[in-house]
Scaffold this active site. Structure first.
Site, PDB file in Angstrom:
ATOM      1  N   ARG A 182       0.598  -1.283   0.038  1.00  0.00           N
ATOM      2  CA  ARG A 182      -0.065   0.055   0.040  1.00  0.00           C
ATOM      3  C   ARG A 182       0.814   1.527  -0.224  1.00  0.00           C
ATOM      4  O   ARG A 182       0.420   2.176   0.458  1.00  0.00           O
ATOM      5  CB  ARG A 182      -0.905   0.154   1.289  1.00  0.00           C
ATOM      6  CG  ARG A 182      -1.966  -1.170   1.021  1.00  0.00           C
ATOM      7  CD  ARG A 182      -3.238  -0.534   0.476  1.00  0.00           C
ATOM      8  NE  ARG A 182      -4.271  -1.681   0.694  1.00  0.00           N
ATOM      9  CZ  ARG A 182      -5.307  -1.570   1.343  1.00  0.00           C
ATOM     10  NH1 ARG A 182      -5.381  -0.392   2.328  1.00  0.00           N
ATOM     11  NH2 ARG A 182      -6.199  -2.449   1.293  1.00  0.00           N
ATOM     12  N   ARG A 211      -3.528   6.484   1.155  1.00  0.00           N
ATOM     13  CA  ARG A 211      -3.827   7.827   1.883  1.00  0.00           C
ATOM     14  C   ARG A 211      -2.995   8.556   2.656  1.00  0.00           C
ATOM     15  O   ARG A 211      -3.201   9.689   3.241  1.00  0.00           O
ATOM     16  CB  ARG A 211      -5.059   7.524   2.704  1.00  0.00           C
ATOM     17  CG  ARG A 211      -6.482   7.244   1.526  1.00  0.00           C
ATOM     18  CD  ARG A 211      -7.709   6.468   2.374  1.00  0.00           C
ATOM     19  NE  ARG A 211      -7.091   5.063   2.681  1.00  0.00           N
ATOM     20  CZ  ARG A 211      -8.147   4.322   3.273  1.00  0.00           C
ATOM     21  NH1 ARG A 211      -9.104   4.685   3.609  1.00  0.00           N
ATOM     22  NH2 ARG A 211      -7.715   2.980   3.259  1.00  0.00           N
ATOM     23  N   ARG A 227      -6.415  11.791  -5.855  1.00  0.00           N
ATOM     24  CA  ARG A 227      -7.848  11.176  -5.580  1.00  0.00           C
ATOM     25  C   ARG A 227      -8.749  12.372  -5.665  1.00  0.00           C
ATOM     26  O   ARG A 227      -9.889  12.036  -6.272  1.00  0.00           O
ATOM     27  CB  ARG A 227      -8.013  10.239  -4.411  1.00  0.00           C
ATOM     28  CG  ARG A 227      -9.164   9.570  -4.215  1.00  0.00           C
ATOM     29  CD  ARG A 227      -9.134   8.958  -2.778  1.00  0.00           C
ATOM     30  NE  ARG A 227      -9.425   9.812  -1.741  1.00  0.00           N
ATOM     31  CZ  ARG A 227      -9.334   9.416  -0.688  1.00  0.00           C
ATOM     32  NH1 ARG A 227      -9.436   8.033  -0.172  1.00  0.00           N
ATOM     33  NH2 ARG A 227      -9.360  10.393   0.360  1.00  0.00           N
ATOM     34  N   ASP A 267      -6.847  -2.594  -7.310  1.00  0.00           N
ATOM     35  CA  ASP A 267      -7.207  -3.018  -6.035  1.00  0.00           C
ATOM     36  C   ASP A 267      -7.593  -4.562  -6.451  1.00  0.00           C
ATOM     37  O   ASP A 267      -7.854  -4.964  -7.513  1.00  0.00           O
ATOM     38  CB  ASP A 267      -8.688  -2.509  -5.790  1.00  0.00           C
ATOM     39  CG  ASP A 267      -8.873  -2.732  -4.464  1.00  0.00           C
ATOM     40  OD1 ASP A 267      -8.459  -2.176  -3.407  1.00  0.00           O
ATOM     41  OD2 ASP A 267      -9.977  -3.710  -3.999  1.00  0.00           O
ATOM     42  N   TYR A 309     -15.222 -11.244   0.183  1.00  0.00           N
ATOM     43  CA  TYR A 309     -15.820 -10.366  -0.334  1.00  0.00           C
ATOM     44  C   TYR A 309     -17.138 -10.554  -1.066  1.00  0.00           C
ATOM     45  O   TYR A 309     -18.097  -9.791  -0.961  1.00  0.00           O
ATOM     46  CB  TYR A 309     -14.963  -9.422  -1.040  1.00  0.00           C
ATOM     47  CG  TYR A 309     -14.021  -8.764   0.018  1.00  0.00           C
ATOM     48  CD1 TYR A 309     -14.121  -7.770   0.713  1.00  0.00           C
ATOM     49  CD2 TYR A 309     -12.745  -9.389   0.114  1.00  0.00           C
ATOM     50  CE1 TYR A 309     -13.261  -7.063   1.508  1.00  0.00           C
ATOM     51  CE2 TYR A 309     -11.627  -8.773   0.848  1.00  0.00           C
ATOM     52  CZ  TYR A 309     -12.033  -7.811   1.846  1.00  0.00           C
ATOM     53  OH  TYR A 309     -10.834  -7.149   2.470  1.00  0.00           O
TER      54      TYR A 309
HETATM   55  O1  CP3 Z   1       0.022  -1.705  -2.550  1.00  0.00           O
HETATM   56  C1  CP3 Z   1      -0.288  -0.786  -3.177  1.00  0.00           C
HETATM   57  O2  CP3 Z   1       0.441   0.331  -3.046  1.00  0.00           O
HETATM   58  C2  CP3 Z   1      -1.048  -1.156  -4.283  1.00  0.00           C
HETATM   59  C3  CP3 Z   1      -2.413  -0.790  -4.195  1.00  0.00           C
HETATM   60  C4  CP3 Z   1      -3.325  -1.636  -3.415  1.00  0.00           C
HETATM   61  C5  CP3 Z   1      -4.826  -1.225  -2.798  1.00  0.00           C
HETATM   62  N1  CP3 Z   1      -5.258  -2.305  -2.410  1.00  0.00           N
HETATM   63  C6  CP3 Z   1      -5.050   0.265  -3.110  1.00  0.00           C
HETATM   64  C7  CP3 Z   1      -6.094   0.678  -2.380  1.00  0.00           C
HETATM   65  C8  CP3 Z   1      -3.391  -3.344  -3.105  1.00  0.00           C
HETATM   66  C9  CP3 Z   1      -2.166  -4.209  -3.294  1.00  0.00           C
HETATM   67  C10 CP3 Z   1      -4.576  -3.337  -2.553  1.00  0.00           C
HETATM   68  C11 CP3 Z   1      -5.074  -4.783  -2.255  1.00  0.00           C
HETATM   69  C12 CP3 Z   1      -6.200  -5.000  -1.369  1.00  0.00           C
HETATM   70  N2  CP3 Z   1      -7.712  -4.369  -1.711  1.00  0.00           N
HETATM   71  C13 CP3 Z   1      -6.426  -5.858  -0.528  1.00  0.00           C
HETATM   72  C14 CP3 Z   1      -5.276  -7.071  -0.130  1.00  0.00           C
HETATM   73  C15 CP3 Z   1      -4.119  -6.447   0.570  1.00  0.00           C
HETATM   74  C16 CP3 Z   1      -4.607  -5.844   2.046  1.00  0.00           C
HETATM   75  O3  CP3 Z   1      -4.140  -5.002   2.532  1.00  0.00           O
HETATM   76  O4  CP3 Z   1      -4.713  -7.007   2.945  1.00  0.00           O
HETATM   77  C17 CP3 Z   1      -7.714  -6.146   0.130  1.00  0.00           C
HETATM   78  C18 CP3 Z   1      -8.305  -6.775   1.223  1.00  0.00           C
HETATM   79  C19 CP3 Z   1      -8.514  -4.874  -0.967  1.00  0.00           C
HETATM   80  C20 CP3 Z   1      -9.715  -4.575  -0.531  1.00  0.00           C
HETATM   81  C21 CP3 Z   1      -9.892  -2.958  -0.237  1.00  0.00           C
HETATM   82  N3  CP3 Z   1      -9.646  -2.089  -0.952  1.00  0.00           N
HETATM   83  C22 CP3 Z   1     -10.133  -2.394   1.133  1.00  0.00           C
HETATM   84  C23 CP3 Z   1     -10.314  -3.527   2.416  1.00  0.00           C
HETATM   85  C24 CP3 Z   1      -9.854  -1.387   1.230  1.00  0.00           C
HETATM   86  C25 CP3 Z   1      -9.693  -0.336   2.070  1.00  0.00           C
HETATM   87  C26 CP3 Z   1     -11.315   0.606   2.399  1.00  0.00           C
HETATM   88  C27 CP3 Z   1     -11.105   1.533   3.509  1.00  0.00           C
HETATM   89  O5  CP3 Z   1     -11.790   2.515   2.960  1.00  0.00           O
HETATM   90  O6  CP3 Z   1     -10.152   1.486   4.430  1.00  0.00           O
HETATM   91  C28 CP3 Z   1      -9.748  -0.917  -0.124  1.00  0.00           C
HETATM   92  C29 CP3 Z   1      -9.403   0.476  -0.865  1.00  0.00           C
HETATM   93  C30 CP3 Z   1      -7.994   0.814  -1.302  1.00  0.00           C
HETATM   94  N4  CP3 Z   1      -7.347  -0.106  -2.017  1.00  0.00           N
HETATM   95  C31 CP3 Z   1      -7.170   1.968  -0.881  1.00  0.00           C
HETATM   96  C32 CP3 Z   1      -6.273   1.917  -1.402  1.00  0.00           C
HETATM   97  C33 CP3 Z   1      -5.007   3.041  -1.704  1.00  0.00           C
HETATM   98  C34 CP3 Z   1      -7.838   3.169  -0.138  1.00  0.00           C
HETATM   99  C35 CP3 Z   1      -8.986   3.635  -0.933  1.00  0.00           C
HETATM  100  C36 CP3 Z   1      -9.089   5.452  -0.791  1.00  0.00           C
HETATM  101  O7  CP3 Z   1      -7.972   5.890  -1.361  1.00  0.00           O
HETATM  102  O8  CP3 Z   1     -10.249   5.705  -0.274  1.00  0.00           O
END
Ligand code: CP3
Length: 355
Positions: A27, A31, A40, A78, A155
């Site tokens: 990640r 944020r 964003r 994602d 999910y």
């Molecule tokens: O690593 C990186 O920088 C690459 C980008 C990446 C994102 N998601 C960007 C993201 C990767 C590799 C993921 C994987 C992901 N997404 C996983 C597996 C990895 C982990 O962390 O366990 C999972 C379970 C998801 C599903 C998902 N997407 C969740 C649970 C969330 C968070 C929701 C929240 O509001 O907290 C996301 C959103 C997400 N994916 C964000 C980012 C940067 C934040 C979204 C935003 O900017 O509002």
């Protein structure tokens, strides 16, 4: 394609000698970075960032520009793009995490799911990969990724995030044949999705099995590991004369390292509950190891972060085969200067393990 200027990450994955331990952060584009939040709001929302290759490229580059010592880039996207492409209608409710308009709970639901064509249905991801590769111009390797079938299934069945996976587990326990049919479709989808990312320019791939560790010992093998095995068996493992490494990350999977290593993956991702030195003694002959600082350590003082980096380096010990990372994704409230201390400490404190 341009020559890689920094191949430390790929060298460590194949246990070739390196000058210092390579480092990146799960990640890393996210944020906690003010420039990410600005992109964003310019794009409108998170999914618009993912679906526009120019924006996806812009935010992928942000951590690399801020921290020139990072040794890898990761595609900005994602794991939930696959279920979205299967027609479930992904959306994000602010503060609520991901949600799906449709869920998958019956045989009819599973039968109706298409296996996405990565070029037609997920072309925006492939365009992001090739755009990022062009922009990187050989600076560092690009990592592609996907969720594991089990993690994606949680999910899809729950309709979003869950604390206890009540619905997904009940489905697996009551109707295992139905869960297997769903996981089988997901394994096929993930395999062709990752192969398309590799063909578009991803130089390594990581499978995020974020929720495999929520399963019992036997259920993990049956519902998660078996399908990651299918994926590993189906992946393109060499491209442009170079190995394409596969990293499997089962969060909370420390008790199953031998089984995960037996899949033929190149490396295992470790969360912070496992001692990396002990993991090396158990499976270091077979795989490289990635990890594993507690991401919460980034809320501690710079001195404490450095000390923790030193402890993990010492635990892994001398020689190649370690890719430094956090044990899970960096969290939104982290001070970007603390992330800098983490990254710089890895290079600064690791050279003595490579002499
Ligand atoms: O690593 C990186 O920088 C690459 C980008 C990446 C994102 N998601 C960007 C993201 C990767 C590799 C993921 C994987 C992901 N997404 C996983 C597996 C990895 C982990 O962390 O366990 C999972 C379970 C998801 C599903 C998902 N997407 C969740 C649970 C969330 C968070 C929701 C929240 O509001 O907290 C996301 C959103 C997400 N994916 C964000 C980012 C940067 C934040 C979204 C935003 O900017 O509002």
């Amino acid at each position: 394609m341009s020559e890689l200027k920094n191949d430390r990450f790929l060298r460590a994955l194949s246990k070739q000698a390196v000058d210092v331990t390579p480092v990146w952060m799960m990640r890393q584009a996210g944020r906690y970075l003010p420039e990410y939040r600005a992109s964003r709001s310019k794009a409108g929302d998170f999914m618009s960032l993912c679906m526009n290759p120019q924006f996806a490229c812009e935010v992928t580059m942000q951590p690399l520009d801020r921290y020139p010592l990072l040794d890898a880039a990761i595609l900005f996207s994602d794991i939930l793009t696959i279920p979205d492409a299967m027609g479930l209608g992904l959306y994000f409710e602010t503060g609520e995490g991901p949600r799906f308009k449709k869920t998958v709970r019956t045989a009819a639901d599973v039968d109706a799911l298409p296996i996405p064509d990565p070029h037609k249905d997920l072309g925006y991801v492939m365009d992001a990969v090739s755009t990022i590769r062009r922009e990187l111009n050989g600076r560092v390797p690009l990592i592609g990724f996907s969720g594991s079938p089990w993690t994606l299934a949680t999910y899809m069945v729950e309709g979003g995030s869950s604390k206890d996976f009540r619905l997904a587990k009940a489905l697996a326990f009551n109707s295992p044949e139905l869960m297997h049919a769903l996981l089988d479709k997901l394994a096929q989808s993930v395999t062709s999705y990752l192969n398309a990312q590799i063909n578009a320019g991803a130089q390594a791939v990581q499978i995020f099995d974020t929720w495999g560790g929520a399963l019992s010992h036997n259920a993990y093998r049956e519902f998660s590991l078996a399908y990651m095995q299918k994926i590993v068996d189906g992946l393109v493992r060499e491209k442009d004369g170079r190995a394409v490494p596969v990293i499997l990350f089962t969060k909370n999977g420390g008790q199953w390292l031998e089984s995960i290593a037996a899949t033929g993956a190149t490396a295992l991702g470790l969360d912070w509950t496992t001692d990396i030195g002990e993991a090396r003694r158990r499976v270091g002959g077979k795989v490289a190891l990635q990890g594993n600082m507690d991401p919460t350590m980034l809320y501690a003082s710079p001195q404490r972060i450095r000390q923790e980096v030193a402890t993990i380096l010492e635990s892994y010990g001398h020689g190649s085969g370690h890719i430094f990372n956090l044990g899970h994704g960096i969290t939104p409230e982290v001070d970007p200067e603390h992330a800098r201390v983490f990254i710089e400490s890895v290079h600064e404190l690791s050279d003595k393990y490579h002499r």
